[in-house]
Design an enzyme around this catalytic site. Structure first.
Site, short mmCIF file in Angstrom:
data_model
loop_
_atom_site.label_atom_id
_atom_site.label_comp_id
_atom_site.label_asym_id
_atom_site.label_seq_id
_atom_site.Cartn_x
_atom_site.Cartn_y
_atom_site.Cartn_z
N ARG A 115 0.82 -1.22 0.00
CA ARG A 115 0.00 0.00 0.00
C ARG A 115 0.85 1.26 0.00
NH1 ARG A 115 -3.26 -2.76 3.47
NH2 ARG A 115 -2.28 -1.89 5.32
N TYR A 120 6.75 -23.05 13.97
CA TYR A 120 7.73 -21.97 13.76
C TYR A 120 8.46 -22.17 12.42
CZ TYR A 120 11.76 -18.93 14.79
OH TYR A 120 12.74 -17.96 14.76
N1 LIG Z 1 17.33 -14.53 18.45
C1 LIG Z 1 17.63 -15.48 17.60
O1 LIG Z 1 18.57 -16.26 17.84
C2 LIG Z 1 16.88 -15.61 16.30
C3 LIG Z 1 17.28 -16.61 15.40
C4 LIG Z 1 16.58 -16.75 14.21
C5 LIG Z 1 15.53 -15.91 13.91
N2 LIG Z 1 15.17 -14.93 14.80
C6 LIG Z 1 14.02 -14.10 14.45
O2 LIG Z 1 14.27 -12.75 14.81
C7 LIG Z 1 13.06 -12.16 15.29
C8 LIG Z 1 13.28 -11.55 16.66
O3 LIG Z 1 13.66 -12.57 17.56
P1 LIG Z 1 14.08 -12.27 19.09
O4 LIG Z 1 15.12 -13.23 19.47
O5 LIG Z 1 14.32 -10.83 19.25
O6 LIG Z 1 12.75 -12.73 19.83
P2 LIG Z 1 11.86 -11.92 20.89
O7 LIG Z 1 10.87 -12.89 21.39
O8 LIG Z 1 12.73 -11.24 21.88
O9 LIG Z 1 11.19 -10.83 19.98
C9 LIG Z 1 10.02 -11.04 19.24
C10 LIG Z 1 9.14 -9.85 19.42
O10 LIG Z 1 7.96 -10.02 18.63
C11 LIG Z 1 6.83 -9.65 19.42
N3 LIG Z 1 5.65 -10.36 18.89
C12 LIG Z 1 5.41 -11.70 18.89
N4 LIG Z 1 4.23 -11.96 18.31
C13 LIG Z 1 3.73 -10.76 17.92
C14 LIG Z 1 2.52 -10.37 17.28
N5 LIG Z 1 1.59 -11.28 16.92
N6 LIG Z 1 2.31 -9.05 17.04
C15 LIG Z 1 3.22 -8.12 17.41
N7 LIG Z 1 4.38 -8.43 18.04
C16 LIG Z 1 4.63 -9.75 18.28
C17 LIG Z 1 7.20 -10.06 20.83
O11 LIG Z 1 6.43 -9.42 21.82
C18 LIG Z 1 8.68 -9.66 20.86
O12 LIG Z 1 8.83 -8.31 21.24
C19 LIG Z 1 11.99 -13.24 15.27
O13 LIG Z 1 11.22 -13.12 14.09
C20 LIG Z 1 12.78 -14.51 15.22
O14 LIG Z 1 12.08 -15.54 14.57
C21 LIG Z 1 15.81 -14.78 16.00
#
Ligand SMILES: NC(=O)c1ccc[n+]([C@@H]2O[C@H](COP(=O)([O-])OP(=O)(O)OC[C@H]3O[C@@H](n4cnc5c(N)ncnc54)[C@H](O)[C@@H]3O)[C@@H](O)[C@H]2O)c1
Length: 385
Positions: free
Chosen positions: A157, A196
């Protein structure tokens, strides 16, 4: 009470602010322990920068990775809107920006559509650790599918570019080693991690469908295990588990023989990679991780030594679908983004240990900070994620 207003410009100022933010937990703890009846509210204001400035949205920006990305983008002079439903994120992670004219925090679930004007979207919203994403697998699927569709719809959008925080989990329990971006993966579609893994796989598919059909500019980062300050203390990931156990003098629990391998990157390396990818011309998936591989047992011993803990190492039975090997092939990121991790493992671990130590002291000393909520995390075996 606003105690601090920092003014800063470019490199020196950024260094000052990042050092100050790193010191913030210790400062708060000191205030508390000294019984000084002040709540320290830090507002970083009046930034003056050079370079491009645009409006950036970070979904999941109050989480571990998202909050560090927020810090970087704010310090680079962007207008940043954090969109988070606080499932695993915390206001505390970004509270130092509240009140800044360039910053906005929206409590919103990405499963619902969102209507705002932005130039770039970093789409990080998703529970990321096994106990969190397995707590409500249907919600995890909705977040990664409907949530991603909503954010792609928003990007379409308003003509924004979207970067998806995908994961090394799209490779599943890999049959090739190390994993390069052209490997299609080995995922169990009905296993406990499927909500996931498959959620992220279909999120990637959606990105490329929107790119081909609607011309949306997409970037896909396949993130490998990341650690650092602000990671969740009780989410069952291997680094947080080991640090917490070592600090509390409990046995360090290793599932299986401990010979399974992992490679961990420090969070600032990841953040630099995400920003480089977003601003590059690379629309195909890119691995972001640290290829320095260690066995789980080596990690346990290293963390035990760095903490100076007398904890024992305890071996428990192997977890289901726990990948045996994980190591990114980052040649593409090196070549196309001129990016590679620079923070040595021990340096990063020391920073994480320092953060966890302060968090434990803070929680023990502060009756107003709720303890982690075990009720949200189903009992069960944690995994080496
Ligand atoms: N940390 C890692 O090692 C790692 C590895 C691979 C991928 N990732 C990806 O990076 C991203 C961040 O990971 P992270 O480690 O910071 O995790 P985290 O859980 O600290 O952060 C995820 C955030 O997303 C928010 N969230 C979850 N569902 C939501 C929704 N429906 N609407 C709005 N907000 C929502 C949570 O409240 C949180 O603040 C994720 O997408 C994760 O899959 C992280």
């Amino acid at each position: 009470l606003n105690l601090w207003f920092l003014r800063y410009e470019d490199a020196v100022g950024k260094l000052l602010v990042s050092s100050f933010l790193a010191l913030l937990p210790s400062l708060k703890l000191w205030l508390h322990q000294s019984h000084i009846p002040l709540k320290l509210v830090v507002t970083v204001s009046s930034c003056a920068f050079s370079g491009d400035v645009g409006h950036v949205q970070i979904t999941g920006g109050a989480g571990f990775v998202g909050s560090h990305l927020t810090d970087k983008l704010m310090m680079d002079g962007h207008e940043v809107t954090v969109v988070d439903n606080f499932f695993t994120g915390r206001k505390r992670n970004v509270e130092h920006w509240i009140g800044h004219e360039n910053f906005e925090l929206i409590n919103h679930d990405v499963v619902e559509p969102l209507y705002i004007e932005v130039d770039q979207i970093y789409h990080l919203a998703s529970p990321a650790s096994p106990p969190n994403y397995m707590y409500n697998p249907i919600k995890t699927l909705k977040t990664n599918t409907i949530g991603t569709l909503n954010m792609l719809g928003l990007a379409k959008r308003v003509g924004a570019r979207l970067l998806l925080a995908s994961t090394s989990e799209v490779y599943g329990d890999p049959e090739v080693h190390p994993q390069s971006e052209d490997y299609w993966g080995h995922v169990n579609p009905i296993g406990p991690r499927a909500c996931y893994d498959e959620g992220k796989r279909v999120a990637e598919t959606m990105c490329y469908a929107y790119m081909k059909q609607e011309g949306v500019e997409v970037r896909v980062a396949r993130i490998f295990n990341t650690f650092g300050p602000r990671m969740h203390m009780n989410d069952g990931r291997v680094v947080s588990n080991f640090i917490l156990q070592a600090l509390q003098g409990e046995p360090l629990t290793v599932y299986g023989s401990g010979s399974q391998t992992r490679a961990f990157q420090y969070v600032s390396d990841l953040v630099n990679g995400l920003v480089a990818l977003m601003n590059s011309n690379v629309s195909s998936p890119v691995n972001l991780g640290n290829p320095e591989e260690h066995t789980i047992l080596e990690f346990a011993q290293l963390i035990k030594n760095l903490v100076g803990s007398g904890s024992e190492i305890q071996f428990l039975s192997e977890a289901q679908d726990d990948p045996q090997k994980r190591k990114p092939d980052i040649r593409k990121a090196k070549m196309m983004l001129a990016w590679e991790p620079v923070v040595p493992l021990e340096e990063g671990l020391n920073k994480a240990i320092h953060y966890f130590r302060k968090e434990l002291e803070y929680q023990a000393n502060n009756q107003y900070i709720p303890k982690p909520k075990p009720a949200r995390i189903k009992k069960g075996r944690t995994r080496h994620n």
